[in-house]
Design a protein around this motif. Sequence first.
Motif, PDB file in Angstrom:
ATOM      1  N   GLN A 160      59.426  15.833  39.142  1.00 47.35           N
ATOM      2  CA  GLN A 160      59.508  14.962  37.519  1.00 47.35           C
ATOM      3  C   GLN A 160      59.702  13.844  37.523  1.00 47.35           C
ATOM      4  N   LEU A 161      59.670  13.160  36.543  1.00 43.88           N
ATOM      5  CA  LEU A 161      59.690  11.537  36.174  1.00 43.88           C
ATOM      6  C   LEU A 161      60.913  11.569  34.807  1.00 43.88           C
ATOM      7  N   GLU A 162      61.647  10.729  35.557  1.00 44.99           N
ATOM      8  CA  GLU A 162      62.880  10.363  34.775  1.00 44.99           C
ATOM      9  C   GLU A 162      62.790   9.270  33.614  1.00 44.99           C
ATOM     10  N   GLY A 163      62.504   8.894  32.693  1.00 43.51           N
ATOM     11  CA  GLY A 163      61.857   7.962  31.890  1.00 43.51           C
ATOM     12  C   GLY A 163      60.497   7.278  32.521  1.00 43.51           C
ATOM     13  N   ASP A 164      60.300   5.851  33.371  1.00 39.90           N
ATOM     14  CA  ASP A 164      59.469   4.975  33.325  1.00 39.90           C
ATOM     15  C   ASP A 164      59.622   5.318  35.277  1.00 39.90           C
ATOM     16  N   ASN A 165      61.179   5.245  35.939  1.00 42.00           N
ATOM     17  CA  ASN A 165      61.266   4.427  37.258  1.00 42.00           C
ATOM     18  C   ASN A 165      62.171   5.398  37.822  1.00 42.00           C
ATOM     19  N   VAL A 166      62.542   6.828  37.979  1.00 40.04           N
ATOM     20  CA  VAL A 166      63.081   7.362  38.205  1.00 40.04           C
ATOM     21  C   VAL A 166      62.077   8.338  38.778  1.00 40.04           C
ATOM     22  N   LEU A 167      62.112   8.713  39.984  1.00 38.64           N
ATOM     23  CA  LEU A 167      60.819  11.197  40.009  1.00 38.64           C
ATOM     24  C   LEU A 167      61.879  11.283  41.189  1.00 38.64           C
ATOM     25  N   HIS A 168      61.514  12.284  40.908  1.00 40.52           N
ATOM     26  CA  HIS A 168      62.562  13.555  41.114  1.00 40.52           C
ATOM     27  C   HIS A 168      61.809  14.390  41.795  1.00 40.52           C
ATOM     28  N   GLN A 169      62.771  14.776  43.292  1.00 37.00           N
ATOM     29  CA  GLN A 169      61.104  15.783  44.079  1.00 37.00           C
ATOM     30  C   GLN A 169      62.328  17.054  44.034  1.00 37.00           C
ATOM     31  N   ILE A 170      61.879  18.286  44.320  1.00 34.47           N
ATOM     32  CA  ILE A 170      62.705  19.179  44.544  1.00 34.47           C
ATOM     33  C   ILE A 170      61.929  20.169  45.560  1.00 34.47           C
ATOM     34  N   ILE A 171      62.111  19.891  46.203  1.00 28.41           N
ATOM     35  CA  ILE A 171      61.931  21.144  47.355  1.00 28.41           C
ATOM     36  C   ILE A 171      62.565  22.273  47.296  1.00 28.41           C
ATOM     37  N   LYS A 172      62.331  23.798  48.138  1.00 30.61           N
ATOM     38  CA  LYS A 172      62.588  25.063  48.078  1.00 30.61           C
ATOM     39  C   LYS A 172      62.294  24.732  49.498  1.00 30.61           C
ATOM     40  N   LEU A 173      63.153  25.147  50.678  1.00 30.45           N
ATOM     41  CA  LEU A 173      63.073  25.261  51.378  1.00 30.45           C
ATOM     42  C   LEU A 173      62.799  27.532  52.688  1.00 30.45           C
ATOM     43  N   PRO A 174      62.414  26.686  53.340  1.00 34.61           N
ATOM     44  CA  PRO A 174      61.562  28.667  53.407  1.00 34.61           C
ATOM     45  C   PRO A 174      62.869  28.724  53.550  1.00 34.61           C
ATOM     46  N   ASP A 175      64.813  28.785  54.011  1.00 37.45           N
ATOM     47  CA  ASP A 175      65.337  29.282  53.248  1.00 37.45           C
ATOM     48  C   ASP A 175      65.992  29.598  52.448  1.00 37.45           C
ATOM     49  N   GLY A 176      64.847  29.346  51.225  1.00 44.01           N
ATOM     50  CA  GLY A 176      65.560  29.732  49.968  1.00 44.01           C
ATOM     51  C   GLY A 176      66.303  28.372  49.341  1.00 44.01           C
ATOM     52  N   LYS A 177      67.657  28.181  50.234  1.00 46.67           N
ATOM     53  CA  LYS A 177      67.924  26.486  49.578  1.00 46.67           C
ATOM     54  C   LYS A 177      66.926  25.276  49.238  1.00 46.67           C
ATOM     55  N   MET A 178      67.633  24.602  48.607  1.00 46.82           N
ATOM     56  CA  MET A 178      66.835  23.410  48.019  1.00 46.82           C
ATOM     57  C   MET A 178      67.629  21.716  48.140  1.00 46.82           C
ATOM     58  N   ALA A 179      66.503  21.337  48.638  1.00 48.22           N
ATOM     59  CA  ALA A 179      66.528  19.743  48.873  1.00 48.22           C
ATOM     60  C   ALA A 179      65.825  18.866  47.831  1.00 48.22           C
ATOM     61  N   TYR A 180      66.408  17.805  47.374  1.00 45.45           N
ATOM     62  CA  TYR A 180      66.397  17.214  45.586  1.00 45.45           C
ATOM     63  C   TYR A 180      66.357  15.492  46.553  1.00 45.45           C
ATOM     64  N   PHE A 181      65.242  15.460  45.516  1.00 46.02           N
ATOM     65  CA  PHE A 181      64.862  13.803  46.309  1.00 46.02           C
ATOM     66  C   PHE A 181      65.082  12.769  45.088  1.00 46.02           C
ATOM     67  N   ARG A 182      65.669  11.908  44.759  1.00 45.00           N
ATOM     68  CA  ARG A 182      65.663  11.185  43.778  1.00 45.00           C
ATOM     69  C   ARG A 182      65.415   9.612  44.653  1.00 45.00           C
ATOM     70  N   ARG A 183      64.434   9.468  43.885  1.00 47.67           N
ATOM     71  CA  ARG A 183      64.121   8.080  43.626  1.00 47.67           C
ATOM     72  C   ARG A 183      63.826   7.200  42.554  1.00 47.67           C
ATOM     73  N   LEU A 184      64.674   5.995  43.168  1.00 47.22           N
ATOM     74  CA  LEU A 184      64.829   4.723  41.826  1.00 47.22           C
ATOM     75  C   LEU A 184      64.112   3.659  42.038  1.00 47.22           C
ATOM     76  N   PHE A 185      63.470   3.403  41.356  1.00 46.17           N
ATOM     77  CA  PHE A 185      61.948   1.974  41.372  1.00 46.17           C
ATOM     78  C   PHE A 185      62.508   1.345  40.007  1.00 46.17           C
ATOM     79  N   ILE A 186      62.876  -0.296  40.780  1.00 44.28           N
ATOM     80  CA  ILE A 186      63.631  -0.924  40.253  1.00 44.28           C
ATOM     81  C   ILE A 186      62.733  -2.292  41.400  1.00 44.28           C
ATOM     82  N   ASP A 187      62.367  -2.890  40.374  1.00 42.18           N
ATOM     83  CA  ASP A 187      61.429  -5.088  40.777  1.00 42.18           C
ATOM     84  C   ASP A 187      60.798  -4.447  42.302  1.00 42.18           C
ATOM     85  N   ARG A 188      61.382  -4.858  43.612  1.00 40.72           N
ATOM     86  CA  ARG A 188      60.521  -4.628  44.409  1.00 40.72           C
ATOM     87  C   ARG A 188      61.095  -3.581  45.325  1.00 40.72           C
TER      88      ARG A 188
END
Length: 106
Positions: A55-83
């Motif tokens: 999912q994209l939040e605004g122009d510079n935050v990319l969210h990645q949600i991973i459903k693991l084989p055991d049913g748990k979730m992992a959440y990755f939030r990438r904030l892009f700023i300048d370089r």
Amino acid sequence: MFEKYAPTVCFTRLDEHTFQVDLRIEARHLSHSFKLGEEQEWERRDGSKLRITYQLEGDNVLHQIIKLPDGKMAYFRRLFIDRECIMTVTLDDTPHTATIYYEQVP
């Protein structure tokens, strides 16, 4: 065994809803494209399956949600700023958060 060199990750916007991610680890290169909001299935080396949604939040935050084989979730939030990119990782059922700082390479 730890990699000798840090991996290089590149996200490229192909159109309004589609991105491509390229991952280089030493001599290996992995690439795939994904559509925002569309769940994809990935198979790991051990044969287990992951379900991944971006999912994209605004122009510079990319969210990645991973459903693991055991049913748990992992959440990755990438904030892009300048370089830089600041990635925050959280997992279900754990109070810990990892924050990883990346910088753009020429």
